[in-house]
Design an enzyme around this catalytic site. Structure first.
Site, PDB file in Angstrom:
ATOM      1  N   ARG A 123       3.069  10.710 -28.064  1.00  0.00           N
ATOM      2  CA  ARG A 123       3.312   9.533 -26.973  1.00  0.00           C
ATOM      3  C   ARG A 123       2.153   8.441 -27.619  1.00  0.00           C
ATOM      4  NH1 ARG A 123       6.843  12.223 -25.997  1.00  0.00           N
ATOM      5  NH2 ARG A 123       7.517  12.654 -23.812  1.00  0.00           N
ATOM      6  N   LEU A 150       0.819  -1.188   0.000  1.00  0.00           N
ATOM      7  CA  LEU A 150      -0.038   0.036   0.031  1.00  0.00           C
ATOM      8  C   LEU A 150       0.925   1.347   0.181  1.00  0.00           C
ATOM      9  CD1 LEU A 150      -2.686  -1.157   2.709  1.00  0.00           C
ATOM     10  CD2 LEU A 150      -2.595  -1.391   0.064  1.00  0.00           C
ATOM     11  N   LYS A 156      14.427   0.002 -14.741  1.00  0.00           N
ATOM     12  CA  LYS A 156      13.551  -1.005 -15.607  1.00  0.00           C
ATOM     13  C   LYS A 156      14.549  -1.541 -16.555  1.00  0.00           C
ATOM     14  CE  LYS A 156       9.662  -0.134 -14.269  1.00  0.00           C
ATOM     15  NZ  LYS A 156       9.018  -1.187 -13.374  1.00  0.00           N
ATOM     16  N   TYR A 183      14.714   6.016 -12.227  1.00  0.00           N
ATOM     17  CA  TYR A 183      13.608   4.858 -12.345  1.00  0.00           C
ATOM     18  C   TYR A 183      13.758   4.303 -13.749  1.00  0.00           C
ATOM     19  CZ  TYR A 183       9.186   3.386 -14.101  1.00  0.00           C
ATOM     20  OH  TYR A 183       8.067   2.746 -14.619  1.00  0.00           O
ATOM     21  N   SER A 198      -1.037   3.052  -2.901  1.00  0.00           N
ATOM     22  CA  SER A 198      -2.351   2.616  -3.042  1.00  0.00           C
ATOM     23  C   SER A 198      -3.077   2.438  -1.871  1.00  0.00           C
ATOM     24  CB  SER A 198      -2.434   1.182  -3.819  1.00  0.00           C
ATOM     25  OG  SER A 198      -1.386   0.189  -2.940  1.00  0.00           O
ATOM     26  N   SER A 220       8.961  -0.769 -19.492  1.00  0.00           N
ATOM     27  CA  SER A 220       8.471   0.602 -19.925  1.00  0.00           C
ATOM     28  C   SER A 220       8.997   0.937 -21.073  1.00  0.00           C
ATOM     29  CB  SER A 220       8.712   1.545 -18.807  1.00  0.00           C
ATOM     30  OG  SER A 220       8.573   2.902 -19.279  1.00  0.00           O
ATOM     31  N   ASN A 247      14.074  -0.423  -3.733  1.00  0.00           N
ATOM     32  CA  ASN A 247      12.585  -0.937  -3.940  1.00  0.00           C
ATOM     33  C   ASN A 247      12.479  -1.650  -5.043  1.00  0.00           C
ATOM     34  OD1 ASN A 247       9.972  -1.631  -3.011  1.00  0.00           O
ATOM     35  ND2 ASN A 247       9.035   0.134  -4.129  1.00  0.00           N
TER      36      ASN A 247
HETATM   37  P1  NAD Z   1       1.184   1.815  -9.035  1.00  0.00           P
HETATM   38  O1  NAD Z   1       1.877   2.755  -8.101  1.00  0.00           O
HETATM   39  O2  NAD Z   1      -0.273   2.451  -9.212  1.00  0.00           O
HETATM   40  O3  NAD Z   1       1.205   0.367  -8.580  1.00  0.00           O
HETATM   41  C1  NAD Z   1       2.493  -0.022  -7.845  1.00  0.00           C
HETATM   42  C2  NAD Z   1       1.910  -0.991  -6.747  1.00  0.00           C
HETATM   43  O4  NAD Z   1       2.876  -1.553  -6.112  1.00  0.00           O
HETATM   44  C3  NAD Z   1       1.418   0.059  -5.667  1.00  0.00           C
HETATM   45  O5  NAD Z   1      -0.019  -0.457  -5.252  1.00  0.00           O
HETATM   46  C4  NAD Z   1       2.197   0.104  -4.532  1.00  0.00           C
HETATM   47  O6  NAD Z   1       1.781   0.165  -3.217  1.00  0.00           O
HETATM   48  C5  NAD Z   1       2.925  -1.285  -4.733  1.00  0.00           C
HETATM   49  N1  NAD Z   1       4.433  -1.541  -4.095  1.00  0.00           N
HETATM   50  C6  NAD Z   1       5.245  -0.697  -4.317  1.00  0.00           C
HETATM   51  N2  NAD Z   1       6.428  -1.197  -3.936  1.00  0.00           N
HETATM   52  C7  NAD Z   1       6.242  -2.257  -3.278  1.00  0.00           C
HETATM   53  C8  NAD Z   1       6.772  -3.080  -2.451  1.00  0.00           C
HETATM   54  N3  NAD Z   1       7.927  -3.057  -1.838  1.00  0.00           N
HETATM   55  N4  NAD Z   1       6.035  -4.181  -1.754  1.00  0.00           N
HETATM   56  C9  NAD Z   1       4.663  -4.511  -2.059  1.00  0.00           C
HETATM   57  N5  NAD Z   1       4.056  -3.683  -2.846  1.00  0.00           N
HETATM   58  C10 NAD Z   1       4.994  -2.520  -3.322  1.00  0.00           C
HETATM   59  O7  NAD Z   1       1.884   1.780 -10.442  1.00  0.00           O
HETATM   60  P2  NAD Z   1       1.272   1.397 -11.825  1.00  0.00           P
HETATM   61  O8  NAD Z   1       1.064   2.652 -12.760  1.00  0.00           O
HETATM   62  O9  NAD Z   1       0.145   0.454 -11.673  1.00  0.00           O
HETATM   63  O10 NAD Z   1       2.471   0.456 -12.321  1.00  0.00           O
HETATM   64  C11 NAD Z   1       2.553  -0.834 -12.158  1.00  0.00           C
HETATM   65  C12 NAD Z   1       4.176  -1.117 -12.811  1.00  0.00           C
HETATM   66  O11 NAD Z   1       4.244  -0.726 -13.971  1.00  0.00           O
HETATM   67  C13 NAD Z   1       5.263  -0.376 -12.037  1.00  0.00           C
HETATM   68  O12 NAD Z   1       6.418  -1.494 -12.103  1.00  0.00           O
HETATM   69  C14 NAD Z   1       5.714   0.610 -13.196  1.00  0.00           C
HETATM   70  O13 NAD Z   1       7.000   0.939 -12.950  1.00  0.00           O
HETATM   71  C15 NAD Z   1       5.339   0.108 -14.460  1.00  0.00           C
HETATM   72  N6  NAD Z   1       5.016   1.037 -15.504  1.00  0.00           N
HETATM   73  C16 NAD Z   1       4.187   2.020 -15.227  1.00  0.00           C
HETATM   74  C17 NAD Z   1       3.724   2.845 -16.294  1.00  0.00           C
HETATM   75  C18 NAD Z   1       2.824   4.022 -15.874  1.00  0.00           C
HETATM   76  O14 NAD Z   1       2.777   4.946 -16.642  1.00  0.00           O
HETATM   77  N7  NAD Z   1       1.818   3.868 -15.062  1.00  0.00           N
HETATM   78  C19 NAD Z   1       4.497   2.782 -17.709  1.00  0.00           C
HETATM   79  C20 NAD Z   1       5.289   2.033 -17.764  1.00  0.00           C
HETATM   80  C21 NAD Z   1       5.753   0.918 -16.547  1.00  0.00           C
HETATM   81  C1  WQD Z   2       3.306  12.934 -21.575  1.00  0.00           C
HETATM   82  C2  WQD Z   2       3.123  14.166 -22.572  1.00  0.00           C
HETATM   83  C3  WQD Z   2       4.790  15.625 -21.546  1.00  0.00           C
HETATM   84  C4  WQD Z   2       2.038  16.700 -18.231  1.00  0.00           C
HETATM   85  C5  WQD Z   2       6.282   8.935 -18.113  1.00  0.00           C
HETATM   86  C6  WQD Z   2       7.427   8.485 -17.882  1.00  0.00           C
HETATM   87  C7  WQD Z   2       7.690   6.983 -18.444  1.00  0.00           C
HETATM   88  C8  WQD Z   2       6.307   6.561 -18.387  1.00  0.00           C
HETATM   89  C9  WQD Z   2       5.062   6.889 -18.756  1.00  0.00           C
HETATM   90  C10 WQD Z   2       6.697   4.652 -16.497  1.00  0.00           C
HETATM   91  C11 WQD Z   2       4.591  14.485 -22.415  1.00  0.00           C
HETATM   92  C12 WQD Z   2       3.155  16.232 -21.753  1.00  0.00           C
HETATM   93  C13 WQD Z   2       2.640  16.062 -19.477  1.00  0.00           C
HETATM   94  C14 WQD Z   2       1.613  17.960 -18.243  1.00  0.00           C
HETATM   95  C15 WQD Z   2       2.286  18.239 -20.674  1.00  0.00           C
HETATM   96  N1  WQD Z   2       6.132   5.708 -16.971  1.00  0.00           N
HETATM   97  N2  WQD Z   2       2.663  16.907 -20.413  1.00  0.00           N
HETATM   98  N3  WQD Z   2       1.848  18.684 -19.634  1.00  0.00           N
HETATM   99  O1  WQD Z   2       6.669  11.371 -20.051  1.00  0.00           O
HETATM  100  O2  WQD Z   2       5.697  10.257 -21.785  1.00  0.00           O
HETATM  101  O3  WQD Z   2       6.352   9.113 -19.454  1.00  0.00           O
HETATM  102  O4  WQD Z   2       5.106   8.160 -17.849  1.00  0.00           O
HETATM  103  O5  WQD Z   2       7.483   3.679 -17.146  1.00  0.00           O
HETATM  104  O6  WQD Z   2       8.584   6.439 -17.708  1.00  0.00           O
HETATM  105  O7  WQD Z   2       8.397   9.175 -17.955  1.00  0.00           O
HETATM  106  O8  WQD Z   2       4.325  10.630 -19.672  1.00  0.00           O
HETATM  107  O9  WQD Z   2       2.080  11.555 -18.933  1.00  0.00           O
HETATM  108  O10 WQD Z   2       4.339  12.611 -18.076  1.00  0.00           O
HETATM  109  O11 WQD Z   2       3.800  13.086 -20.480  1.00  0.00           O
HETATM  110  O12 WQD Z   2       2.272  18.878 -21.613  1.00  0.00           O
HETATM  111  O13 WQD Z   2       1.049  18.682 -17.372  1.00  0.00           O
HETATM  112  O14 WQD Z   2       2.519  15.108 -22.242  1.00  0.00           O
HETATM  113  O15 WQD Z   2       5.520  16.816 -21.988  1.00  0.00           O
HETATM  114  O16 WQD Z   2       4.990  15.121 -23.809  1.00  0.00           O
HETATM  115  P1  WQD Z   2       5.885  10.645 -20.266  1.00  0.00           P
HETATM  116  P2  WQD Z   2       3.484  12.133 -19.170  1.00  0.00           P
END
Ligand code: NAD
Ligand code: WQD
Length: 338
Positions: free
Chosen positions: A230, A34, A152, A148, A37, A123, A101
């Site tokens: 994107r 949590l 990955k 970050y 979350s 990612s 983490n």
């Molecule tokens: P999120 O933060 O909503 O979900 C991650 C969950 O993992 C949370 O509920 C958090 O409490 C839990 N958590 C974190 N560390 C923990 C630990 N040590 N032990 C147990 N639980 C733990 O994130 P999300 O957006 O659902 O992303 C999920 C995965 O996808 C992540 O690995 C993230 O890096 C990856 N990812 C997300 C995005 C995005 O834009 N959301 C994009 C690419 C990759």
């Molecule tokens: C999208 C576009 C901003 C906010 C990030 C992480 C990436 C992945 C996904 C986990 C960009 C523009 C944004 C705002 C804006 N996460 N923007 N005004 O940057 O593609 O990716 O989340 O793996 O690792 O870097 O996503 O939603 O932040 O931005 O103009 O207030 O929107 O510049 O072009 P991003 P984002």
């Protein structure tokens, strides 16, 4: 019924995946500490699926706790590992928090379940700014811009090397593009921590009056309208790809390690997203052009042919549905604060 361990299953993508696993007939056990979350999501999942899924509150950084969990749950047919920290900016401020983490959790899990069918959340950030678009899974992995992103890249390496050394371990890394939107019931969705850094949560919070005008970070990129591009993907489509990955592993069709892009294959600019939100919700947005955001890339979108062919999966939900569902979720949160 095969049981799937979903780490981070209370989080944004994890909770949607729990629903899709349930719909596909899997039993789910969720592990989450949590950290990012709310426990209330368990009730929301109950409302959607009619079931309280087994939940263990546990920090995956805690080796003894993970080993204890594995002893009590030796029978998992697959693991989907979402749990990680994900805020790019925070990772620059607190790199060790991220390295600890994201690596300890992964290593503890692999140690406790050495011969698992394992799905890892990677990612598109691993590609940096690609030289050629769309990016395929064979495109170059560029040096990460943030701790970050580095977690990955290195996690993918850890997984590849561990697979080579461990017969019986099979891994799929899924490289997500930009997940947005929420479940059609509007009972689960993204819960941003503080001021949203991501575009769509900022848009919905701005539209509902929680934030000021949206800043469009840059209108002088080399793109048709000057704003950055994107590949936005609906979180429900993304969740379904995890079910496909679990099946591929269970069918013995992954020889050790494989990686897949999860996107729509289509890029959208920031201004197009703003326009799509206005069109699909009827809400008017306030926005202004601001300087480029440091560390941002100009454009990226994925080639998803490998996912289509091998996972037998493709996206079904369009930009309008992404925006509409994100907006319904924002309104749900306004009326039912977490
Ligand atoms: P999120 O933060 O909503 O979900 C991650 C969950 O993992 C949370 O509920 C958090 O409490 C839990 N958590 C974190 N560390 C923990 C630990 N040590 N032990 C147990 N639980 C733990 O994130 P999300 O957006 O659902 O992303 C999920 C995965 O996808 C992540 O690995 C993230 O890096 C990856 N990812 C997300 C995005 C995005 O834009 N959301 C994009 C690419 C990759
Ligand atoms: C999208 C576009 C901003 C906010 C990030 C992480 C990436 C992945 C996904 C986990 C960009 C523009 C944004 C705002 C804006 N996460 N923007 N005004 O940057 O593609 O990716 O989340 O793996 O690792 O870097 O996503 O939603 O932040 O931005 O103009 O207030 O929107 O510049 O072009 P991003 P984002």
């Amino acid at each position: 019924m095969a049981k799937i361990l979903v780490t981070g299953g209370i989080g944004y993508i994890g909770s949607h995946t729990v629903v899709e696993l349930h719909n596909a007939g899997y039993e789910v056990v969720i592990v989450d500490n949590l950290a990012n979350s709310s426990i209330k999501i368990l009730d929301q999942l109950h409302q959607i699926t009619g079931k309280y899924h087994e939940f263990i509150e546990l920090d995956l950084q805690d080796t003894a706790a993970v080993n204890g969990f594995a002893e009590q749950h030796p029978d998992v047919a697959g693991i989907i590992h979402f749990a990680a920290y994900k805020a790019v900016g925070e990772s620059v401020q607190e790199p060790l928090k991220y390295y600890k983490n994201n690596f300890y959790s992964l290593i503890n899990l692999l140690t406790a379940y050495p011969t698992a069918n394992f799905v890892f959340s990677s990612s598109c950030t691993v590609y940096g700014q690609p030289d050629k678009l769309p990016v395929t899974e064979d495109s170059e992995v560029k040096k990460a811009e943030s701790p970050y992103g580095n977690t990955k890249q290195v996690a993918e390496e850890i997984l590849k090397e561990t697979v080579k050394a461990t017969p019986g371990l099979n891994v799929i890394s899924l490289r997500y593009f930009n997940p947005v939107g929420a479940h059609a019931t509007a009972l689960i969705g993204e819960l941003p921590n503080g001021v949203p850094q991501n575009l769509v949560p900022f848009i919905t919070q701005s539209a509902i009056g929680k934030r000021g005008p949206i800043q469009v970070f840059g209108d002088d990129y080399n793109t048709p309208d000057g704003s950055a591009i994107r590949d936005y993907i609906h979180v429900v489509d993304l969740a379904k790809a995890h079910v496909a990955a679990v099946k591929l592993l269970a069918d013995g069709k992954v020889d050790g390690y494989d990686v897949f892009n999860l996107g729509t294959g289509k890029g959208s600019s920031v201004l197009e997203i703003i326009n799509a939100f206005e069109q699909s919700t009827g809400e008017k947005l306030n926005y202004k052009i601001a300087p480029r955001r440091e560390g941002d890339i100009e454009q990226i979108y994925g080639d998803v042919n490998k996912s289509k062919a091998t996972l037998g999966w493709q996206t079904e939900l369009d930009l309008n549905e992404m925006m509409r569902s994100a907006w319904e979720w924002e309104k749900y949160l306004r009326d039912n604060p977490f």
